[in-house]
Scaffold this active site. Structure first.
Site, PDB file in Angstrom:
ATOM      1  CG  HIS A   1      -0.308  -0.043   2.553  1.00  0.00           C
ATOM      2  ND1 HIS A   1       0.388  -1.148   3.022  1.00  0.00           N
ATOM      3  CD2 HIS A   1      -0.231   0.891   3.549  1.00  0.00           C
ATOM      4  CE1 HIS A   1       0.845  -0.919   4.240  1.00  0.00           C
ATOM      5  NE2 HIS A   1       0.498   0.318   4.586  1.00  0.00           N
TER       6      HIS A   1
ATOM      7  CB  SER B 116     -12.087   3.065   2.162  1.00  0.00           C
ATOM      8  OG  SER B 116     -10.814   3.684   2.043  1.00  0.00           O
TER       9      SER B 116
END
Length: 203
Positions: free
Chosen positions: A125, A180
Site C-alpha cells: 500500500h 474505501s
C-alpha cells in the site's frame, strides 16, 4: 497521453447486493470492478457475479481475486493473483487470453510477475490505510522504482485519495485501485467522477 485506469475493489464487508448496486452506478467511469472476497465460496462468488451483471456491469470489466476457476467459468475479464495464488506462469500457460493482474510488494516480486507473463502488477500500500493498520506504507519512492524497472503497467493501491493523484501521475503509474475512497464515500458515483476527472486533468 494514454488514459489511466481506475480499479474499484470490493472490501469483503458489505453484501453483494450493496456492492453490485454501487458497481452498477459507477462502472461507466472505471476500468475494472474487482471481487476480492477471501471468505466467499466459488458458489457465492458466482452469485455475486450474477448480481453485478444484473446491475449492468459488463463482464469484461469484472476481475476475480485469486479464483482462476471462477474467472474462467464466468467469462470475466481476468484474475487478480496474490502471493498465495497459483503462479502467474501456470495461469498464463493455461489461459493465455485471460488478463492476469498480480499483487506485489517489492521490486523483485514485480520483476518476477513480469517475467512470468502478468498483464500488470498492483503495488501497495502506498499511503496509510485502515485495511493495513500497523503496517508502514511503502510510499511513492518504492512505487517510482517499480514503475522505472518493469515494462508492464503498474497500478497503485492503498489509501489513495484525490489529493494524491498529482504525485501518483508524476510517477507515471498506469492507474489506481481504490476501495474505501469510493465504497465508503457518501456519494460513490461523485467520488469516482472526481478520481476520473483528476486523473484526466493530470494527464
Amino acid at each position: 497521453m494514454y488514459s489511466r485506469e481506475i480499479h474499484v475493489i470490493s472490501d469483503g464487508k458489505r453484501s453483494f447486493v450493496d456492492f453490485s448496486t454501487i458497481a452498477g452506478t459507477i462502472h461507466p467511469y472505471v476500468t475494472a470492478i474487482h471481487l476480492r472476497e477471501k471468505a466467499k465460496t466459488a458458489e457465492e462468488l458466482w452469485a455475486g457475479i450474477l448480481l453485478l451483471l444484473a446491475a449492468g456491469v459488463p463482464i469484461d470489466k469484472i476481475m476475480i481475486n485469486d479464483r482462476v476457476d471462477v474467472a474462467v467459468c464466468s467469462g470475466a475479464a481476468g484474475v487478480q493473483l496474490a502471493n498465495h495464488s497459483l503462479p502467474v506462469s501456470q495461469v498464463k500457460q493455461c489461459f493465455p487470453l485471460l488478463r492476469i493482474g498480480c499483487s506485489v510488494h517489492s521490486l523483485q516480486q514485480a520483476k518476477d510477475a513480469e517475467m512470468q507473463g502478468a498483464s500488470y502488477v498492483m503495488f501497495g500500500h502506498i499511503y496509510p490505510t485502515q485495511s493495513k493498520l500497523g503496517l508502514a506504507p511503502r510510499g511513492i519512492e518504492q512505487l517510482q522504482e517499480i514503475v522505472e524497472n518493469v515494462e508492464i503497467p503498474v497500478i497503485a493501491v492503498g489509501g489513495i485519495r484525490p489529493e494524491h493523484l498529482t504525485d501518483l501521475v508524476r510517477c507515471q503509474v498506469a492507474g489506481i485501485a481504490v476501495i474505501s475512497g469510493v465504497l465508503d464515500a457518501s456519494d460513490p458515483l461523485q467520488a469516482v467522477k472526481e478520481y476520473s476527472h483528476l486523473l484526466k486533468k493530470e494527464c
